[in-house]
Enzyme design. Structure first.
Site, PDB file in Angstrom:
ATOM      1  N   ASP A 224       0.845  -1.193   0.000  1.00  0.00           N
ATOM      2  CA  ASP A 224       0.000   0.000   0.000  1.00  0.00           C
ATOM      3  C   ASP A 224       0.875   1.235   0.000  1.00  0.00           C
ATOM      4  O   ASP A 224       2.095   1.147  -0.068  1.00  0.00           O
ATOM      5  CB  ASP A 224      -0.984  -0.023   1.175  1.00  0.00           C
ATOM      6  CG  ASP A 224      -0.294  -0.359   2.466  1.00  0.00           C
ATOM      7  OD1 ASP A 224       0.649   0.369   2.822  1.00  0.00           O
ATOM      8  OD2 ASP A 224      -0.673  -1.360   3.109  1.00  0.00           O
TER       9      ASP A 224
ATOM     10  N   LYS B 187      -4.941   2.593   0.268  1.00  0.00           N
ATOM     11  CA  LYS B 187      -4.931   2.875   1.700  1.00  0.00           C
ATOM     12  C   LYS B 187      -4.395   4.242   2.053  1.00  0.00           C
ATOM     13  O   LYS B 187      -3.691   4.394   3.046  1.00  0.00           O
ATOM     14  CB  LYS B 187      -4.151   1.818   2.476  1.00  0.00           C
ATOM     15  CG  LYS B 187      -5.005   0.648   2.857  1.00  0.00           C
ATOM     16  CD  LYS B 187      -4.490   0.059   4.115  1.00  0.00           C
ATOM     17  CE  LYS B 187      -5.545  -0.744   4.798  1.00  0.00           C
ATOM     18  NZ  LYS B 187      -5.066  -1.357   6.000  1.00  0.00           N
TER      19      LYS B 187
ATOM     20  N   MET C 223      -1.467   8.672  12.737  1.00  0.00           N
ATOM     21  CA  MET C 223      -2.704   9.065  12.035  1.00  0.00           C
ATOM     22  C   MET C 223      -3.428  10.192  12.773  1.00  0.00           C
ATOM     23  O   MET C 223      -4.649  10.183  12.875  1.00  0.00           O
ATOM     24  CB  MET C 223      -3.645   7.842  11.910  1.00  0.00           C
ATOM     25  CG  MET C 223      -3.056   6.734  11.080  1.00  0.00           C
ATOM     26  SD  MET C 223      -4.049   5.235  11.066  1.00  0.00           S
ATOM     27  CE  MET C 223      -3.474   4.393  12.513  1.00  0.00           C
TER      28      MET C 223
HETATM   29  N1  SAH Z   1       2.348   0.001  10.880  1.00  0.00           N
HETATM   30  C1  SAH Z   1       2.836   1.344  10.757  1.00  0.00           C
HETATM   31  C2  SAH Z   1       1.791   2.368  11.087  1.00  0.00           C
HETATM   32  C3  SAH Z   1       0.596   2.355  10.178  1.00  0.00           C
HETATM   33  S1  SAH Z   1      -0.563   3.619  10.564  1.00  0.00           S
HETATM   34  C4  SAH Z   1       4.079   1.531  11.639  1.00  0.00           C
HETATM   35  O1  SAH Z   1       4.399   0.650  12.456  1.00  0.00           O
HETATM   36  O2  SAH Z   1       4.762   2.541  11.493  1.00  0.00           O
HETATM   37  C5  SAH Z   1      -0.087   4.899   9.492  1.00  0.00           C
HETATM   38  C6  SAH Z   1       0.502   6.055  10.260  1.00  0.00           C
HETATM   39  O3  SAH Z   1       1.851   5.781  10.592  1.00  0.00           O
HETATM   40  C7  SAH Z   1       0.576   7.332   9.482  1.00  0.00           C
HETATM   41  O4  SAH Z   1      -0.665   8.005   9.483  1.00  0.00           O
HETATM   42  C8  SAH Z   1       1.615   8.084  10.257  1.00  0.00           C
HETATM   43  O5  SAH Z   1       1.073   8.612  11.429  1.00  0.00           O
HETATM   44  C9  SAH Z   1       2.568   6.992  10.656  1.00  0.00           C
HETATM   45  N2  SAH Z   1       3.724   6.915   9.737  1.00  0.00           N
HETATM   46  C10 SAH Z   1       4.107   5.845   9.034  1.00  0.00           C
HETATM   47  N3  SAH Z   1       5.235   6.111   8.340  1.00  0.00           N
HETATM   48  C11 SAH Z   1       5.574   7.380   8.614  1.00  0.00           C
HETATM   49  C12 SAH Z   1       6.625   8.240   8.211  1.00  0.00           C
HETATM   50  N4  SAH Z   1       7.588   7.837   7.379  1.00  0.00           N
HETATM   51  N5  SAH Z   1       6.666   9.489   8.701  1.00  0.00           N
HETATM   52  C13 SAH Z   1       5.716   9.919   9.553  1.00  0.00           C
HETATM   53  N6  SAH Z   1       4.699   9.150   9.969  1.00  0.00           N
HETATM   54  C14 SAH Z   1       4.614   7.897   9.510  1.00  0.00           C
END
Ligand code: SAH
Length: 459
Positions: free
Chosen positions: A245, A267, A380
């Site tokens: 995604d 997504k 998020m």
């Molecule tokens: N499974 C993922 C999170 C998924 S939810 C993890 O463990 O990181 C998606 C959220 O993750 C986004 O809305 C944001 O808040 C955060 N996120 C993921 N990658 C990011 C990045 N490179 N920089 C900032 N926030 C990030």
């Protein structure tokens, strides 16, 4: 080819190391690993070296007589004259000699090794570039994991049984390819031989199981490909189909196998190209076609990644799967932004929450979040930023508490916006950070000015 690579049987042979320091100790260690007896000669011998078992220490200057009965010599002194003398005398007697860091005086060179006994990889740049050799080691380490020797032993243990059960040679080959390149091997490699055996027996139990798909639920980290794990990369290069995604960065998707089929399942916020249930079903369908399916997820699959739901469906359908953890956004992003999530003076605990809005509200345990000496990381959360700041203040945090928004952390587009609970909503309104964004609240954010300077991506 400048050198002839050979493997020498040194077991129980007497080998001489001239020199008594750190380098000599390392060389003696390799010889001992190969089962040799070692004679160490030097006017002074480091205690740690003298204490090694199977080492005969001779505290003296090197003399020709020390070569008596010796199969192989390594000179590791810091005195070039002594090294030259060792080399000449050894060569006069046709004893192979290596002088550390002096190829001109060597009759053989020592390769770098990767020991997965009985599998042994020896490699060398012939002294041309030690850095290149080191880089090559990194690649080999990744390709040939530590437990590879275990895998060979495991295969040997079941060889006869499989031969009896899967009589058709072509089918048997596919069976072993699947086992040694699939989930069974991964289990052995992670040390769980009991599960590996159970899976192997299950594969053997029915014809249908012999050629069978599987799913790898892999965390790809927050964006920078350097933050992938070895295991993630190994599976990325093995899978036939990639389901990803938009949280997975493009350079990472491009590191999957060239000829793999790639399926984008969307997504973005409010733009779910496929609903979660459809993704779950897709994984099942692909695996049932016998494919090795890579479900690539941003960060860690079990942290706000709905990984749990995806594997529930797989488990219900009896499809083998494995989960590979990734660096979650909180830890990757915080470190690239120069914000330690805990710190003796600022935060003794750290809490991860999702700020996803439900019907325009954020349903969180505000009392638990609005505590002193705690870092709160909000995934998020951007769309609920106003609510977040207001609620935290309402529940007791000073409105001067530091807060940061990190946009696209760990990537080229990383941007950090800081303020306080009172000011950040206004600042964010003007600055319009681009998704994905992570919010970090707490005193640790103030450390950033001190720390980020040293980080290449700490913009
Ligand atoms: N499974 C993922 C999170 C998924 S939810 C993890 O463990 O990181 C998606 C959220 O993750 C986004 O809305 C944001 O808040 C955060 N996120 C993921 N990658 C990011 C990045 N490179 N920089 C900032 N926030 C990030």
């Amino acid at each position: 080819m400048d050198y002839l690579p050979i493997f020498v049987n040194a077991r129980n042979r007497l080998c001489l190391v001239v020199g008594g320091g750190e380098v000599a100790k390392r060389k003696a260690g390799v010889l001992l690993d190969a089962g040799a007896r070692v004679r160490v000669v030097a006017p002074q011998i480091e205690a740690g070296l003298a204490a090694l078992t199977r080492v005969e220490s001779v505290v003296a200057r090197f003399e020709a007589k020390h070569l008596d009965g010796v199969t192989l010599v390594i000179a590791a002194t810091s005195d070039r004259e002594v090294n030259r003398q060792v080399s000449e005398l050894a060569q006069a007697r046709n004893i192979p000699v290596n002088v550390v860091d002096d190829p001109g005086l060597c009759s053989f060179i020592m390769p770098a090794i990767l020991d997965r006994s009985p599998l042994m990889v020896a490699f060398s740049s012939g002294g041309a570039s030690p850095v290149l050799t080191r880089m090559m080691r990194g690649k080999l380490e990744m390709m040939i994991p530590q437990n590879y020797s275990r895998l060979a032993a495991f295969a040997e243990r079941f060889r006869e049984q499989v031969k009896k059960r899967v009589t058709h040679p072509a089918k048997r080959r596919i069976f072993w390819e699947n086992a040694l390149d699939g989930v069974v091997a991964e289990k052995v490699l992670t040390g769980d031989e009991a599960s590996a055996e159970a899976m192997l027996q299950q594969m053997l139990a029915s014809e249908d199981n012999i050629v069978r798909g599987e799913v790898y639920l892999v965390g790809a980290g927050p964006g920078d490909p350097d933050l992938l794990t070895f295991r993630a990369l190994r599976l990325m290069q093995k899978a036939d189909v990639v389901v990803y995604d938009n949280l997975v960065s493009k350079p990472i998707v491009e590191m999957t196998r060239r000829d793999a089929q790639r399926i984008y399942v969307g997504k973005k916020r409010d733009d779910h190209t496929l609903r979660q249930e459809e993704i779950n079903d897709l994984l099942v369908r692909l695996a049932k076609e016998g494919k090795r399916v890579l479900r690539l997820k941003g960060g860690d699959p079990f942290i706000f990644g709905r990984g749990g739901e995806e594997i529930e469906t797989l488990a219900a359908e009896g499809i083998p799967f494995q989960v590979v953890p990734g660096i979650t956004a909180a830890s990757g992003v915080a470190s690239y932004a120069g914000i330690p999530l805990t710190h003796r003076d600022h935060a003794q605990s750290c809490i991860f929450v999702t700020g996803h809005l439900k019907d325009g509200t954020m349903n969180l345990d505000w009392d638990a979040l609005a505590r002193p000496r705690q870092t709160v990381v909000v995934y998020m959360g951007l769309h609920g930023l106003d609510i977040l700041c207001a609620e935290l203040v309402k529940h007791g945090l000073p409105d001067t508490t530091a807060i940061a928004i990190v946009q696209q952390g760990t990537t080229q587009n990383q941007r950090v916006i800081t303020g306080t609970l009172a000011t950040l909503p206004g600042i964010a309104e003007r600055e319009k950070p681009q998704a994905p964004t992570l919010i970090i609240v707490g005193g640790v954010v103030t450390l950033r000015d001190k720390l980020s300077w040293f980080h290449p991506q700490g913009s």
